[in-house]
Design an enzyme around this catalytic site. Structure first.
Site, PDB file in Angstrom:
ATOM      1  N   PRO A  92       3.772 -13.960  -1.621  1.00 13.40           N
ATOM      2  CG  PRO A  92       2.096 -14.998  -2.004  1.00 13.40           C
ATOM      3  CD  PRO A  92       2.595 -13.479  -2.018  1.00 13.40           C
ATOM      4  CD  GLU A 119      -3.798 -19.212  -5.997  1.00 10.60           C
ATOM      5  OE1 GLU A 119      -3.083 -19.641  -5.183  1.00 10.60           O
ATOM      6  OE2 GLU A 119      -5.065 -18.412  -5.999  1.00 10.60           O
ATOM      7  NE  ARG A 161      12.932   6.569   5.244  1.00  5.94           N
ATOM      8  CZ  ARG A 161      13.855   6.042   6.253  1.00  5.94           C
ATOM      9  NH1 ARG A 161      14.421   5.207   5.661  1.00  5.94           N
ATOM     10  NH2 ARG A 161      13.710   7.089   7.428  1.00  5.94           N
ATOM     11  CG  ASP A 176      16.770   4.913   9.529  1.00  2.36           C
ATOM     12  OD1 ASP A 176      16.146   6.156   9.116  1.00  2.36           O
ATOM     13  OD2 ASP A 176      16.626   4.743   7.683  1.00  2.36           O
TER      14      ASP A 176
HETATM   15 CL1  6GU Z   1       5.469  -9.422  -2.323  1.00  2.00          CL
HETATM   16  N1  6GU Z   1       2.765 -10.270  -2.711  1.00  2.00           N
HETATM   17  C1  6GU Z   1       1.545 -11.163  -2.115  1.00  2.00           C
HETATM   18  N2  6GU Z   1       0.311 -10.946  -2.637  1.00  2.00           N
HETATM   19  N3  6GU Z   1       0.769 -11.489  -0.901  1.00  2.00           N
HETATM   20  C2  6GU Z   1       2.125 -10.961   0.186  1.00  2.00           C
HETATM   21  C3  6GU Z   1       3.660 -10.068  -0.323  1.00  2.00           C
HETATM   22  C4  6GU Z   1       3.568 -10.089  -1.570  1.00  2.00           C
HETATM   23  N4  6GU Z   1       4.349  -9.911   0.765  1.00  2.00           N
HETATM   24  C5  6GU Z   1       3.824 -10.530   1.536  1.00  2.00           C
HETATM   25  N5  6GU Z   1       2.020 -11.475   1.155  1.00  2.00           N
END
Ligand code: 6GU
Length: 277
Positions: A92, A119, A161, A176
């Protein structure tokens, strides 16, 4: 293209056997290998995590299993003739995964994914492999998942794709939504198919008219309508040169106007409520 995924939940990657990605694998266009990280643990409990230095909640994935797994997967790939791997680290805290990044990744011959639970992975692992290959830390959106596996499925499908010969018809990806360099990134409007009436609901007459010019204009108006409603940011950041006279008429109806102080000149913004013309 070769894809390696190292995970503590190999079953989570089962969808890679299905649909577009599954067919690309069956046709030999994609060589996907999923590896169980715990194969590179040597204690009785197959430990992959430990408590964070400095304290705090949660657990951190340990250096040694990841290091041994990646060394082994990379050695295998090189032996099999693959070259120029890139490491894809779903997190994230990564850079946003976009269509532009999907295109860039689709041009690489070999991607190695490291979806983490807990984590995240001890930073030294990423820093170590970054000295040997490009590393892309990517996030698939502003929300938190329990692990990176779902992100691997997302990135893999967006990339697969784009590979030559993977989509049924040899149509180009230029059109796209979100294609890099597109004049305007508009969302697609609604689509219809037979029957012409269903539960008392018809199809917009224009689509049955055979007037290709008018149909194209209607589709463009609907795309503007949906983009203004769902993704106003795409209208605001769009180069105003992307909008023709008819676009401007539609945007005006939807409550948008060129900003004389916008940069570049004439960028669109939404008229404040209560300032209808
Ligand atoms: Cl790539 N991993 C995690 N754990 N949470 C996320 C993410 C990735 N992308 C958005 N939220």
């Amino acid at each position: 293209m070769r894809l390696d995924v190292v995970t503590i939940f190999p079953e989570y990657l089962e969808p890679l056997n299905v649909s577009l990605v599954g067919k690309a694998r069956a046709r030999g266009q994609l060589d996907v290998r999923v590896h169980d990280l715990r194969a590179w643990t040597y204690d009785r409990h197959n430990t992959v995590d430990d408590t964070p230095y400095g304290g705090g909640p949660g657990m951190v994935m340990k250096t040694e299993p990841w290091g041994d797994a990646l060394d082994s997967v990379l050695a295998d790939g090189y032996e099999a003739g693959s070259h120029a791997p890139a490491l894809i680290v779903p997190t994230p805290s990564g850079r946003p995964f976009t269509q532009e990044l999907a295109v860039e990744l689709s041009e690489r011959p070999w991607l190695v994914f490291t979806p983490a639970r807990y984590e995240g992975i001890d930073r030294r692992v990423i820093d170590e492999y970054a000295t040997r290959m490009p590393v892309y830390e990517v996030s698939i959106g502003d929300y938190v998942l329990a692990g990176g596996e779902a992100a691997v499925l997302v990135v893999t499908e967006a990339v697969a794709r784009l590979l030559p010969g993977v989509l049924g018809n040899a149509e180009s990806h230029r059109d796209d939504s979100f294609a890099p360099g597109a004049m305007a990134n508009l969302l697609e409007g609604p689509v219809y198919t037979k029957p012409p009436e269903w539960r008392g609901r018809g199809v917009p007459d224009l689509l049955l008219s055979g007037h290709h010019g008018k149909i194209a204009r209607w589709r463009r108006d609907e795309a503007l309508r949906r983009t203004a409603a769902n993704r106003p940011d795409l209208i605001e950041t769009c180069d105003p040169k992307a909008f023709d006279k008819k676009d401007r008429e539609m945007l005006s109806i939807l409550g948008w106007a060129p900003d004389p102080e916008g940069e570049p000149y004439g960028r669109f913004w939404r008229r404040p409520e209560g300032m209808e013309q």
